[in-house]
Write a protein that holds these residues in place. Structure first.
Motif, PDB file in Angstrom:
ATOM      1  N   LYS A 181      53.711  12.094   8.858  1.00 35.29           N
ATOM      2  CA  LYS A 181      52.350  12.062   9.390  1.00 35.29           C
ATOM      3  C   LYS A 181      51.320  12.188   8.274  1.00 35.29           C
ATOM      4  O   LYS A 181      50.319  11.458   8.235  1.00 35.29           O
ATOM      5  CB  LYS A 181      52.170  13.184  10.399  1.00 35.29           C
ATOM      6  N   GLU A 182      51.593  13.122   7.351  1.00 30.44           N
ATOM      7  CA  GLU A 182      50.676  13.275   6.222  1.00 30.44           C
ATOM      8  C   GLU A 182      50.630  12.007   5.372  1.00 30.44           C
ATOM      9  O   GLU A 182      49.560  11.607   4.911  1.00 30.44           O
ATOM     10  CB  GLU A 182      51.128  14.463   5.372  1.00 30.44           C
ATOM     11  N   ARG A 183      51.803  11.379   5.193  1.00 30.17           N
ATOM     12  CA  ARG A 183      51.837  10.146   4.412  1.00 30.17           C
ATOM     13  C   ARG A 183      51.044   9.038   5.094  1.00 30.17           C
ATOM     14  O   ARG A 183      50.290   8.304   4.442  1.00 30.17           O
ATOM     15  CB  ARG A 183      53.294   9.714   4.214  1.00 30.17           C
ATOM     16  N   GLU A 184      51.219   8.927   6.432  1.00 29.66           N
ATOM     17  CA  GLU A 184      50.461   7.914   7.166  1.00 29.66           C
ATOM     18  C   GLU A 184      48.964   8.175   7.091  1.00 29.66           C
ATOM     19  O   GLU A 184      48.161   7.245   6.913  1.00 29.66           O
ATOM     20  CB  GLU A 184      50.929   7.908   8.623  1.00 29.66           C
ATOM     21  N   GLU A 185      48.591   9.455   7.250  1.00 31.72           N
ATOM     22  CA  GLU A 185      47.168   9.780   7.157  1.00 31.72           C
ATOM     23  C   GLU A 185      46.616   9.477   5.772  1.00 31.72           C
ATOM     24  O   GLU A 185      45.505   8.946   5.632  1.00 31.72           O
ATOM     25  CB  GLU A 185      46.962  11.258   7.497  1.00 31.72           C
ATOM     26  N   ALA A 186      47.418   9.823   4.755  1.00 25.85           N
ATOM     27  CA  ALA A 186      46.972   9.539   3.385  1.00 25.85           C
ATOM     28  C   ALA A 186      46.841   8.038   3.161  1.00 25.85           C
ATOM     29  O   ALA A 186      45.864   7.570   2.546  1.00 25.85           O
ATOM     30  CB  ALA A 186      47.955  10.151   2.381  1.00 25.85           C
ATOM     31  N   GLU A 187      47.831   7.279   3.680  1.00 22.69           N
ATOM     32  CA  GLU A 187      47.751   5.827   3.527  1.00 22.69           C
ATOM     33  C   GLU A 187      46.548   5.257   4.277  1.00 22.69           C
ATOM     34  O   GLU A 187      45.871   4.344   3.772  1.00 22.69           O
ATOM     35  CB  GLU A 187      49.042   5.190   4.042  1.00 22.69           C
ATOM     36  N   ALA A 188      46.300   5.794   5.487  1.00 23.53           N
ATOM     37  CA  ALA A 188      45.148   5.321   6.258  1.00 23.53           C
ATOM     38  C   ALA A 188      43.843   5.637   5.523  1.00 23.53           C
ATOM     39  O   ALA A 188      42.931   4.793   5.448  1.00 23.53           O
ATOM     40  CB  ALA A 188      45.145   5.954   7.647  1.00 23.53           C
ATOM     41  N   LYS A 189      43.749   6.855   4.974  1.00 19.56           N
ATOM     42  CA  LYS A 189      42.544   7.216   4.228  1.00 19.56           C
ATOM     43  C   LYS A 189      42.383   6.327   2.996  1.00 19.56           C
ATOM     44  O   LYS A 189      41.265   5.885   2.683  1.00 19.56           O
ATOM     45  CB  LYS A 189      42.612   8.686   3.813  1.00 19.56           C
ATOM     46  N   ALA A 190      43.518   6.096   2.313  1.00 22.48           N
ATOM     47  CA  ALA A 190      43.442   5.244   1.122  1.00 22.48           C
ATOM     48  C   ALA A 190      43.017   3.827   1.493  1.00 22.48           C
ATOM     49  O   ALA A 190      42.194   3.207   0.801  1.00 22.48           O
ATOM     50  CB  ALA A 190      44.796   5.229   0.410  1.00 22.48           C
ATOM     51  N   ALA A 191      43.576   3.318   2.621  1.00 28.40           N
ATOM     52  CA  ALA A 191      43.200   1.975   3.054  1.00 28.40           C
ATOM     53  C   ALA A 191      41.730   1.911   3.439  1.00 28.40           C
ATOM     54  O   ALA A 191      41.017   0.951   3.102  1.00 28.40           O
ATOM     55  CB  ALA A 191      44.078   1.553   4.230  1.00 28.40           C
ATOM     56  N   LYS A 196      36.359   0.292   2.243  1.00 29.47           N
ATOM     57  CA  LYS A 196      34.952   0.633   2.044  1.00 29.47           C
ATOM     58  C   LYS A 196      34.489   0.250   0.649  1.00 29.47           C
ATOM     59  O   LYS A 196      33.381  -0.285   0.466  1.00 29.47           O
ATOM     60  CB  LYS A 196      34.766   2.129   2.259  1.00 29.47           C
ATOM     61  N   ALA A 197      35.352   0.514  -0.330  1.00 31.49           N
ATOM     62  CA  ALA A 197      34.990   0.150  -1.707  1.00 31.49           C
ATOM     63  C   ALA A 197      34.843  -1.362  -1.846  1.00 31.49           C
ATOM     64  O   ALA A 197      33.917  -1.850  -2.523  1.00 31.49           O
ATOM     65  CB  ALA A 197      36.051   0.682  -2.666  1.00 31.49           C
ATOM     66  N   GLU A 198      35.775  -2.098  -1.186  1.00 35.84           N
ATOM     67  CA  GLU A 198      35.671  -3.551  -1.247  1.00 35.84           C
ATOM     68  C   GLU A 198      34.391  -4.054  -0.586  1.00 35.84           C
ATOM     69  O   GLU A 198      33.727  -4.965  -1.115  1.00 35.84           O
ATOM     70  CB  GLU A 198      36.904  -4.175  -0.576  1.00 35.84           C
ATOM     71  N   GLU A 199      34.084  -3.452   0.576  1.00 33.82           N
ATOM     72  CA  GLU A 199      32.858  -3.858   1.261  1.00 33.82           C
ATOM     73  C   GLU A 199      31.617  -3.563   0.422  1.00 33.82           C
ATOM     74  O   GLU A 199      30.689  -4.380   0.325  1.00 33.82           O
ATOM     75  CB  GLU A 199      32.760  -3.149   2.607  1.00 33.82           C
TER      76      GLU A 199
END
Length: 348
Positions: A181-191, A196-199
């Motif tokens: 779950k932490e990994r998924e959350e971290a991946e979601a935050k990173a994505a 956001k950075a790309e936008e």
């Protein structure tokens, strides 16, 4: 069975008459004593008694003689059984010769101090006292109790191990789920951060591009008011909808070239009045209509901001204004001039 020498006749006991019964039954024992009686030894009769009674000394007879009558009787019974029959003592008859296998001296059999080798465990509880039996039963009970307790402890240990393994498995599963779950959350935050950075990067690039274009593009006039937009419906237009963008301004207000290009048309055009067409390098045509005057000629190269005419009210109009249309690639159907200008960094 091989025949051996006859058994040696035991000498008569002291005081026994020659014609008495065998083994002293029915005879006399000396002159002063009464007739012989059958002797049944008991615990009381064989117990040594201190005092007036004395324990008789052993006879001078050889070991194994008739001094031990019970021993002789036992040997006789054994010999009779070994010979295949039961010897019976009868009164007044001479001893019968019995064939039997060679045996060691009777005295040596019973008097030997060497005990046969073997287990010291008694074959039965004969001769055991009540205390011994109770102690043995107690030991057996304690052993049974110990085995039961050992089995119970073993079963409890197995249950405890199973519970520990189950707890470890559940904890590992929970930890794995939490980690996933932490990994998924971290991946979601990173994505999300990446998106956001790309936008933001795109917005920044677009802003830079628009700013650069703004240096190359300019508004077609000044001191104006937007009175009609693209696609607006009304009876004033022959098609039923407005095909451009109207900038209302005083007559004679300068009209400027929006971008670098070439003049491909300049003159009267019916309902458009005096119209000038500026073709950009990418083929887009910009139509400037209802001018009061034209300042350029066909084929002329102009730059962004150059004056190409003046605001007027020629053609089908209700007042002085600049009618602007945008036709990409020279198409007959135009697009919204407002959106096009904004794409070039210009906000009318």
């Amino acid at each position: 069975m091989a025949s051996n020498r006859s058994a040696t006749e035991a000498p008569p006991m002291p005081g026994q008459r020659g014609d008495s019964d065998t083994f002293g039954y029915g005879g006399y024992n000396g002159e002063d004593e009464g007739p012989w009686q059958e002797w049944n030894p008991t615990e009381e009769s064989i117990r040594p008694v201190r005092g007036r009674h004395r324990v008789a000394k052993k006879s001078g007879l050889a070991r194994g003689g008739l001094a031990r009558s019970s021993t002789v009787l036992g040997v006789g019974v054994i010999a009779a059984v070994g010979a295949g029959g039961m010897a019976t003592a009868q009164t007044g008859k001479p001893p019968v010769s019995i064939s039997m296998p060679d045996m060691p001296n009777v005295g040596s059999v019973f008097d030997s101090e060497d005990e046969p080798a073997g287990s010291s465990t008694p074959l039965s509880n004969a001769g055991m006292t009540g205390a011994d039996a109770e102690q043995g039963a107690g030991n057996a009970g304690e052993a049974l109790r110990a085995r039961i307790m050992q089995q119970a402890e073993s079963q409890q240990d197995a249950v405890d191990r199973a519970a520990a393994l189950a707890a470890e498995s559940a904890a590992a599963k929970k930890a794995a789920e939490a980690a996933a779950k932490e990994r998924e959350e971290a991946e979601a935050k990173a994505a999300a951060a990446k998106k956001k950075a790309e936008e933001e990067a795109e917005k920044k690039a677009e802003a830079e591009r628009v700013a650069e274009l703004a240096k190359q593009f300019t508004l077609p006039t000044s001191s104006y008011t937007i009175t009609s937009t693209f696609g607006q419906s009304g009876a004033y237009w022959s098609s039923g909808q407005h095909t451009g963008l109207d900038f209302a301004a005083p007559t004679g207000t300068p009209i400027k070239a929006i971008h670098n290009g070439t003049i491909t048309e300049a003159g009267w055009s019916g309902s458009y009045g005096y119209r000038t067409i500026l073709t950009l390098d990418d083929g887009t045509e910009l139509w400037f209509a209802h001018q009061s005057s034209i300042s350029v000629s066909v084929g002329q190269k102009v730059a962004s901001g150059d004056v190409i005419g003046r605001v007027g009210a020629t053609g089908n109009v209700t007042g002085a204004h600049l009618h602007l249309e945008v036709h990409p690639g020279g198409s007959a159907t135009g697009i919204d001039p407002m959106a096009w200008l904004q794409s070039k960094g210009i906000n009318p």
